[in-house]
Design a protein around this motif. Structure first.
Motif, PDB file in Angstrom:
ATOM      1  N   SER A 115       0.835  -1.196   0.000  1.00  0.00           N
ATOM      2  CA  SER A 115       0.000   0.000   0.000  1.00  0.00           C
ATOM      3  C   SER A 115       0.872   1.248   0.000  1.00  0.00           C
ATOM      4  CB  SER A 115      -0.906   0.013   1.238  1.00  0.00           C
ATOM      5  OG  SER A 115      -1.736  -1.106   1.248  1.00  0.00           O
ATOM      6  N   PRO A 116       0.670   2.165  -0.931  1.00  0.00           N
ATOM      7  CA  PRO A 116       1.445   3.409  -0.911  1.00  0.00           C
ATOM      8  C   PRO A 116       0.968   4.310   0.212  1.00  0.00           C
ATOM      9  CG  PRO A 116      -0.212   3.490  -2.639  1.00  0.00           C
ATOM     10  CD  PRO A 116      -0.281   2.113  -2.043  1.00  0.00           C
ATOM     11  N   ARG A 117       1.888   5.020   0.869  1.00  0.00           N
ATOM     12  CA  ARG A 117       1.490   5.934   1.941  1.00  0.00           C
ATOM     13  C   ARG A 117       0.867   7.193   1.361  1.00  0.00           C
ATOM     14  NH1 ARG A 117       3.015   4.855   6.998  1.00  0.00           N
ATOM     15  NH2 ARG A 117       2.764   7.053   7.550  1.00  0.00           N
ATOM     16  N   THR A 118       1.355   7.634   0.188  1.00  0.00           N
ATOM     17  CA  THR A 118       0.823   8.830  -0.442  1.00  0.00           C
ATOM     18  C   THR A 118       0.465   8.524  -1.885  1.00  0.00           C
ATOM     19  OG1 THR A 118       2.199  10.253   0.959  1.00  0.00           O
ATOM     20  CG2 THR A 118       1.277  11.236  -1.034  1.00  0.00           C
ATOM     21  N   GLN A 119      -0.754   8.843  -2.267  1.00  0.00           N
ATOM     22  CA  GLN A 119      -1.172   8.658  -3.646  1.00  0.00           C
ATOM     23  C   GLN A 119      -1.157  10.003  -4.358  1.00  0.00           C
ATOM     24  OE1 GLN A 119      -4.955   6.284  -3.411  1.00  0.00           O
ATOM     25  NE2 GLN A 119      -3.685   4.927  -4.646  1.00  0.00           N
ATOM     26  N   ARG A 120      -0.629   9.995  -5.567  1.00  0.00           N
ATOM     27  CA  ARG A 120      -0.571  11.211  -6.366  1.00  0.00           C
ATOM     28  C   ARG A 120      -1.198  10.970  -7.724  1.00  0.00           C
ATOM     29  NH1 ARG A 120       4.223  11.312  -3.388  1.00  0.00           N
ATOM     30  NH2 ARG A 120       4.546  13.258  -2.224  1.00  0.00           N
ATOM     31  N   LEU A 121      -1.767  12.019  -8.253  1.00  0.00           N
ATOM     32  CA  LEU A 121      -2.411  11.955  -9.560  1.00  0.00           C
ATOM     33  C   LEU A 121      -1.393  12.291 -10.652  1.00  0.00           C
ATOM     34  CD1 LEU A 121      -5.312  11.547 -10.699  1.00  0.00           C
ATOM     35  CD2 LEU A 121      -5.483  14.031 -10.774  1.00  0.00           C
ATOM     36  N   ARG A 122      -1.379  11.480 -11.696  1.00  0.00           N
ATOM     37  CA  ARG A 122      -0.511  11.804 -12.826  1.00  0.00           C
ATOM     38  C   ARG A 122      -0.960  13.117 -13.466  1.00  0.00           C
ATOM     39  NH1 ARG A 122      -0.607   9.094 -17.266  1.00  0.00           N
ATOM     40  NH2 ARG A 122      -2.375   7.693 -16.852  1.00  0.00           N
ATOM     41  N   PRO A 123      -0.034  13.987 -13.835  1.00  0.00           N
ATOM     42  CA  PRO A 123      -0.419  15.258 -14.456  1.00  0.00           C
ATOM     43  C   PRO A 123      -1.313  15.079 -15.682  1.00  0.00           C
ATOM     44  CG  PRO A 123       1.893  15.303 -13.843  1.00  0.00           C
ATOM     45  CD  PRO A 123       1.425  13.900 -13.603  1.00  0.00           C
ATOM     46  N   ALA A 124      -1.085  14.020 -16.453  1.00  0.00           N
ATOM     47  CA  ALA A 124      -1.899  13.808 -17.647  1.00  0.00           C
ATOM     48  C   ALA A 124      -3.355  13.553 -17.295  1.00  0.00           C
ATOM     49  CB  ALA A 124      -1.340  12.641 -18.464  1.00  0.00           C
ATOM     50  N   ILE A 125      -3.610  12.927 -16.135  1.00  0.00           N
ATOM     51  CA  ILE A 125      -4.993  12.682 -15.726  1.00  0.00           C
ATOM     52  C   ILE A 125      -5.661  13.996 -15.334  1.00  0.00           C
ATOM     53  CG2 ILE A 125      -6.477  11.463 -14.104  1.00  0.00           C
ATOM     54  CD1 ILE A 125      -5.138   9.662 -16.136  1.00  0.00           C
ATOM     55  N   GLN A 126      -4.939  14.886 -14.670  1.00  0.00           N
ATOM     56  CA  GLN A 126      -5.513  16.192 -14.348  1.00  0.00           C
ATOM     57  C   GLN A 126      -5.800  16.982 -15.622  1.00  0.00           C
ATOM     58  OE1 GLN A 126      -6.458  17.543 -11.176  1.00  0.00           O
ATOM     59  NE2 GLN A 126      -7.500  18.814 -12.724  1.00  0.00           N
ATOM     60  N   GLN A 127      -4.917  16.864 -16.611  1.00  0.00           N
ATOM     61  CA  GLN A 127      -5.172  17.521 -17.890  1.00  0.00           C
ATOM     62  C   GLN A 127      -6.444  16.976 -18.537  1.00  0.00           C
ATOM     63  OE1 GLN A 127      -1.576  16.945 -20.141  1.00  0.00           O
ATOM     64  NE2 GLN A 127      -0.314  18.078 -18.664  1.00  0.00           N
ATOM     65  N   LEU A 128      -6.638  15.670 -18.439  1.00  0.00           N
ATOM     66  CA  LEU A 128      -7.861  15.066 -18.956  1.00  0.00           C
ATOM     67  C   LEU A 128      -9.084  15.617 -18.238  1.00  0.00           C
ATOM     68  CD1 LEU A 128      -9.426  12.921 -20.610  1.00  0.00           C
ATOM     69  CD2 LEU A 128      -8.907  11.276 -18.797  1.00  0.00           C
ATOM     70  N   LEU A 129      -9.017  15.702 -16.917  1.00  0.00           N
ATOM     71  CA  LEU A 129     -10.127  16.259 -16.145  1.00  0.00           C
ATOM     72  C   LEU A 129     -10.450  17.677 -16.607  1.00  0.00           C
ATOM     73  CD1 LEU A 129      -9.153  15.062 -12.547  1.00  0.00           C
ATOM     74  CD2 LEU A 129     -11.121  14.274 -13.866  1.00  0.00           C
ATOM     75  N   ASP A 130      -9.427  18.467 -16.837  1.00  0.00           N
ATOM     76  CA  ASP A 130      -9.641  19.860 -17.218  1.00  0.00           C
ATOM     77  C   ASP A 130     -10.325  19.997 -18.571  1.00  0.00           C
ATOM     78  OD1 ASP A 130      -8.479  20.680 -14.854  1.00  0.00           O
ATOM     79  OD2 ASP A 130      -6.482  20.944 -15.737  1.00  0.00           O
ATOM     80  N   THR A 131     -10.147  19.020 -19.453  1.00  0.00           N
ATOM     81  CA  THR A 131     -10.797  19.093 -20.768  1.00  0.00           C
ATOM     82  C   THR A 131     -12.267  18.707 -20.702  1.00  0.00           C
ATOM     83  OG1 THR A 131     -10.242  16.795 -21.372  1.00  0.00           O
ATOM     84  CG2 THR A 131      -8.620  18.509 -21.896  1.00  0.00           C
TER      85      THR A 131
END
Length: 299
Positions: A115-131
């Motif tokens: 289990s990762p202690r910290t999860q981070r979002l890939r920048p490309a996924i945030q770019q997808l969300l923004d579109t």
């Protein structure tokens, strides 16, 4: 109250997998009557509700002593085939079956990735969300943390950017935020689903201290959470519909879909949409056009 295991990291280093396994099996056995599994009851009065251990063992095709050890949390030598038989005897759903396997065979499920202690979002996924300008969308982690979102999601759910990162969590939002109680018309349904999803993830990551800490916090601060958690419901977020009462546009009904991200199955993209031509679609377009200007009214 949930069961925790202690370690040098503090009193709530993780959920106690053996205790959770024991409680889950007892809870599911108590829900069944002999007639549910094809056994005769003969009208005998029972001291405890549900099937007896020997009855469940008979239906599952295992010895009583074998099943008793499993229900006591001892799953060291249990096979996948036996778990499958017990799941069928308990009439578990697919999600509950997976949860049982996570608890009973944790090394099989998680040997390849801790289990990762910290999860981070890939920048490309945030770019997808923004579109996705007209579709409220966000990404959840396995602790129900909100890792990323778009302007439409902020307009619908509130100003997440104005919250500390630890407060951007569906468990804390649903159970501890009065605004969320007003936003979700079927709040109890949403609250029960969140507790069930958290339990499913707790089974997948029983040693994660942050998830255990979240469950412990909600158990202390919310009577409703304690009640839902005690029911041992297990859920996955997939698809469905929710009704909202938004302070700007009033009532609207939105369907949601869940898409696990291919490179991280612990993260999922959730989108919301309205039926074309409906009043909800009109209201959603208004919210999308206002974007962050609408967030000051929610949250």
């Amino acid at each position: 109250m949930p069961s925790f295991s202690a370690s040098g990291n503090g009193p709530a280093a993780g959920l106690d997998r053996r205790a959770e396994l024991s409680e889950f099996l007892r809870n599911r056995r108590a829900r069944l009557r002999p007639s549910d599994v094809g056994l005769a009851d003969y009208g005998r009065r029972r001291r405890v509700p549900g099937l007896r251990r020997e009855e469940l063992a008979q239906v599952a095709g295992v010895s009583v002593s074998y099943y008793t050890q499993l229900e006591q949390g001892n799953s060291a030598n249990v096979s996948v085939e036996v778990l499958d038989s017990i799941a069928r005897a308990l009439q578990l759903t697919e999600t509950e079956h997976a949860y049982l396997t996570h608890l009973a065979k944790p090394t099989r499920q998680r040997a390849s990735r801790p289990s990762p202690r910290t999860q981070r979002l890939r920048p490309a996924i945030q770019q997808l969300l923004d579109t996705m300008t007209d579709v409220p969308a966000y990404v959840n982690g396995f602790r129900m943390d909100i890792l990323g979102w778009n302007r439409s999601a902020a307009a619908l759910f509130g100003n997440w950017a104005g919250l500390p990162p630890e407060e951007r969590n569906w468990g804390r939002l649903i159970y501890l935020s009065p605004a969320m109680r007003d936003l979700f018309i079927d709040w109890e349904r949403k609250a029960g689903a969140i507790a069930g999803i958290l339990r499913m993830h707790a089974g997948s990551h029983p040693e994660d201290p942050q998830l255990a800490s979240l469950v412990g916090e909600l158990s202390v601060r919310s009577e409703e959470f304690r009640q839902f958690w005690a029911a041992h419901e297990v859920r996955r977020k997939r698809h469905g519909a929710l009704r909202f009462n938004h302070p700007l546009v009033g009532e609207l009904t939105l369907s949601y879909e869940t898409f696990p991200l291919p490179d991280d199955p612990d993260q999922a993209l959730i989108t919301y949409h309205a039926e074309p031509g409906s009043e909800s679609a009109t209201a959603l377009r208004l919210l999308a056009s206002w974007g962050t200007d609408a967030t000051t009214t929610v949250g």
